[in-house]
Motif scaffolding. Sequence first.
Motif, PDB file in Angstrom:
ATOM      1  N   PRO A   1       0.782  -1.236   0.000  1.00 15.08           N
ATOM      2  CA  PRO A   1       0.000   0.000   0.000  1.00 15.08           C
ATOM      3  C   PRO A   1       0.810   1.281   0.000  1.00 15.08           C
ATOM      4  CG  PRO A   1      -1.006  -1.601   1.451  1.00 15.08           C
ATOM      5  CD  PRO A   1       0.275  -2.221   0.961  1.00 15.08           C
ATOM      6  N   TYR A   2       1.862   1.368   0.837  1.00 12.14           N
ATOM      7  CA  TYR A   2       2.619   2.605   0.937  1.00 12.14           C
ATOM      8  C   TYR A   2       3.344   2.955  -0.359  1.00 12.14           C
ATOM      9  CZ  TYR A   2       1.993   2.533   6.021  1.00 12.14           C
ATOM     10  OH  TYR A   2       1.463   2.549   7.285  1.00 12.14           O
ATOM     11  N   TYR A   3       3.710   1.955  -1.145  1.00 11.23           N
ATOM     12  CA  TYR A   3       4.583   2.171  -2.306  1.00 11.23           C
ATOM     13  C   TYR A   3       3.843   2.115  -3.643  1.00 11.23           C
ATOM     14  CZ  TYR A   3       7.867   1.001   1.389  1.00 11.23           C
ATOM     15  OH  TYR A   3       8.559   0.972   2.572  1.00 11.23           O
ATOM     16  N   ILE A   4       2.581   1.794  -3.612  1.00  9.76           N
ATOM     17  CA  ILE A   4       1.842   1.549  -4.849  1.00  9.76           C
ATOM     18  C   ILE A   4       1.574   2.865  -5.591  1.00  9.76           C
ATOM     19  CG2 ILE A   4      -0.501   1.739  -3.921  1.00  9.76           C
ATOM     20  CD1 ILE A   4      -1.113  -0.903  -5.421  1.00  9.76           C
ATOM     21  N   ALA A   5       1.727   2.845  -6.898  1.00  8.04           N
ATOM     22  CA  ALA A   5       1.519   4.038  -7.723  1.00  8.04           C
ATOM     23  C   ALA A   5       0.034   4.196  -8.061  1.00  8.04           C
ATOM     24  CB  ALA A   5       2.339   3.931  -9.003  1.00  8.04           C
ATOM     25  N   PRO A   6      -0.423   5.428  -8.302  1.00  8.91           N
ATOM     26  CA  PRO A   6      -1.852   5.649  -8.594  1.00  8.91           C
ATOM     27  C   PRO A   6      -2.347   4.895  -9.821  1.00  8.91           C
ATOM     28  CG  PRO A   6      -0.570   7.677  -8.896  1.00  8.91           C
ATOM     29  CD  PRO A   6       0.314   6.713  -8.211  1.00  8.91           C
ATOM     30  N   GLU A   7      -1.484   4.785 -10.852  1.00  8.78           N
ATOM     31  CA  GLU A   7      -1.932   4.075 -12.058  1.00  8.78           C
ATOM     32  C   GLU A   7      -2.067   2.582 -11.824  1.00  8.78           C
ATOM     33  OE1 GLU A   7       2.584   4.737 -12.681  1.00  8.78           O
ATOM     34  OE2 GLU A   7       0.864   5.765 -11.753  1.00  8.78           O
ATOM     35  N   VAL A   8      -1.349   2.059 -10.820  1.00  8.45           N
ATOM     36  CA  VAL A   8      -1.506   0.641 -10.476  1.00  8.45           C
ATOM     37  C   VAL A   8      -2.883   0.416  -9.865  1.00  8.45           C
ATOM     38  CG1 VAL A   8      -0.616  -1.257  -9.048  1.00  8.45           C
ATOM     39  CG2 VAL A   8       0.975   0.318 -10.163  1.00  8.45           C
TER      40      VAL A   8
ATOM     41  N   CYS B   1       5.651   2.963 -12.961  1.00  8.80           N
ATOM     42  CA  CYS B   1       5.182   2.794 -11.588  1.00  8.80           C
ATOM     43  C   CYS B   1       6.347   2.508 -10.635  1.00  8.80           C
ATOM     44  CB  CYS B   1       4.133   1.688 -11.494  1.00  8.80           C
ATOM     45  SG  CYS B   1       4.747   0.024 -11.832  1.00  8.80           S
ATOM     46  N   ASP B   2       7.419   1.930 -11.160  1.00  9.06           N
ATOM     47  CA  ASP B   2       8.590   1.657 -10.321  1.00  9.06           C
ATOM     48  C   ASP B   2       9.276   2.948  -9.886  1.00  9.06           C
ATOM     49  OD1 ASP B   2       8.193  -1.081 -10.543  1.00  9.06           O
ATOM     50  OD2 ASP B   2       9.443  -1.234 -12.341  1.00  9.06           O
ATOM     51  N   LEU B   3       9.218   3.970 -10.745  1.00 13.75           N
ATOM     52  CA  LEU B   3       9.820   5.260 -10.390  1.00 13.75           C
ATOM     53  C   LEU B   3       9.045   5.923  -9.259  1.00 13.75           C
ATOM     54  CD1 LEU B   3      12.375   6.231 -11.880  1.00 13.75           C
ATOM     55  CD2 LEU B   3      11.052   4.620 -13.250  1.00 13.75           C
ATOM     56  N   TRP B   4       7.715   5.742  -9.268  1.00 11.31           N
ATOM     57  CA  TRP B   4       6.901   6.240  -8.153  1.00 11.31           C
ATOM     58  C   TRP B   4       7.367   5.587  -6.850  1.00 11.31           C
ATOM     59  CZ3 TRP B   4       2.577   9.508  -7.449  1.00 11.31           C
ATOM     60  CH2 TRP B   4       1.915   9.357  -6.224  1.00 11.31           C
ATOM     61  N   SER B   5       7.547   4.265  -6.871  1.00 11.36           N
ATOM     62  CA  SER B   5       7.969   3.539  -5.667  1.00 11.36           C
ATOM     63  C   SER B   5       9.332   4.019  -5.181  1.00 11.36           C
ATOM     64  CB  SER B   5       8.013   2.035  -5.938  1.00 11.36           C
ATOM     65  OG  SER B   5       6.730   1.551  -6.300  1.00 11.36           O
ATOM     66  N   ILE B   6      10.227   4.341  -6.119  1.00 12.39           N
ATOM     67  CA  ILE B   6      11.538   4.868  -5.738  1.00 12.39           C
ATOM     68  C   ILE B   6      11.365   6.218  -5.033  1.00 12.39           C
ATOM     69  CG2 ILE B   6      13.693   5.832  -6.649  1.00 12.39           C
ATOM     70  CD1 ILE B   6      13.554   3.630  -8.821  1.00 12.39           C
ATOM     71  N   GLY B   7      10.433   7.024  -5.513  1.00 10.30           N
ATOM     72  CA  GLY B   7      10.152   8.305  -4.862  1.00 10.30           C
ATOM     73  C   GLY B   7       9.672   8.109  -3.430  1.00 10.30           C
ATOM     74  N   VAL B   8       8.794   7.121  -3.217  1.00 15.01           N
ATOM     75  CA  VAL B   8       8.292   6.828  -1.869  1.00 15.01           C
ATOM     76  C   VAL B   8       9.428   6.363  -0.964  1.00 15.01           C
ATOM     77  CG1 VAL B   8       6.785   5.331  -0.509  1.00 15.01           C
ATOM     78  CG2 VAL B   8       5.964   6.279  -2.675  1.00 15.01           C
TER      79      VAL B   8
END
Length: 298
Positions: free
Chosen positions: A8-15, A24-31
């Motif tokens: 939940p904490y790392y999931i991207a909005p488009e997922v 979506c992996d870049l979003w997780s890196i940001g988190v």
Amino acid sequence: MHTRVGTPYYIAPEVLARNYNKACDLWSIGVITYILLCGYPPFNGSSDVAIFERVKRGLTSKSFPPEDWDEISNEAIEFISNLLQVDASKRMTAEEALQHNWIVKNVGDAAIADLSGLKIDGMAKKKSTKKKLNGDQLAARLKNFVGLSKLKQVSLNVLAHHLTQKEIADLKLIWEQIDTDNTGTITIAQLREALHANGHHTTEAEMKSFILGLDTDHNDVIDYYEFAASLLARNQNIRDDRIQEIFNHLDKQHHGYITVEDLTEIMGSREHAMEVLGDDFPDGKIHLDEFRARIKDI
């Protein structure tokens, strides 16, 4: 891809929308970067549903609170912000992230040869440096904790006992800078000295309020978990699974509710147990729904 996967904490909005690609992996890196720099996730909530709603909303003007981010560079915040773009088409690519000023300045060619000395905004591997204690920020956290209800204070103390060493690694580093004699406890004199040495000059009244508020077991010293509990108070939601975990710990007799006897066992005296109950629970019982409503935001 169209299957929703992820923590939940790392999931991207488009997922969440089940229409995503490698961005979506870049979003997780940001988190992950956000968590590494401040110790908590950018999109928090008391349940998965609440977290997902905040993920879909994205960053807001309150996403980088000054008490935690004032010492972090603008370049680092920009790096995170460029990764946590809700619109995946506006998000940095992996190539762009590697060329971002913050990465180039802090890593450079060393990323290829040797990462052992990597330092990021004053944070580095433990063997090379420690995160510097900020007296004003620490005092602000302590004041926030002291102002909480007794029930919230006790709940945070229980939470501190249940967190893993990884989850409270930063708190441990701060503790080690105050508990200089490694006794496992700190006195009011040690706390005052640490605050003064790091830029915050206290009054006697302030120090008295700290020791009275932090010393939840009333033994005249502050132990590690009492101190950790005070730094966990961030005005954020606690997830339901954590609330249940705290409730189960306090419900010593497994009645399905917390009693005066339960709290007496934890607090050491009936008088202190009654302070936790206050006037909010005239029947001397705290049921799960009542407990959740009172501690979900701490």
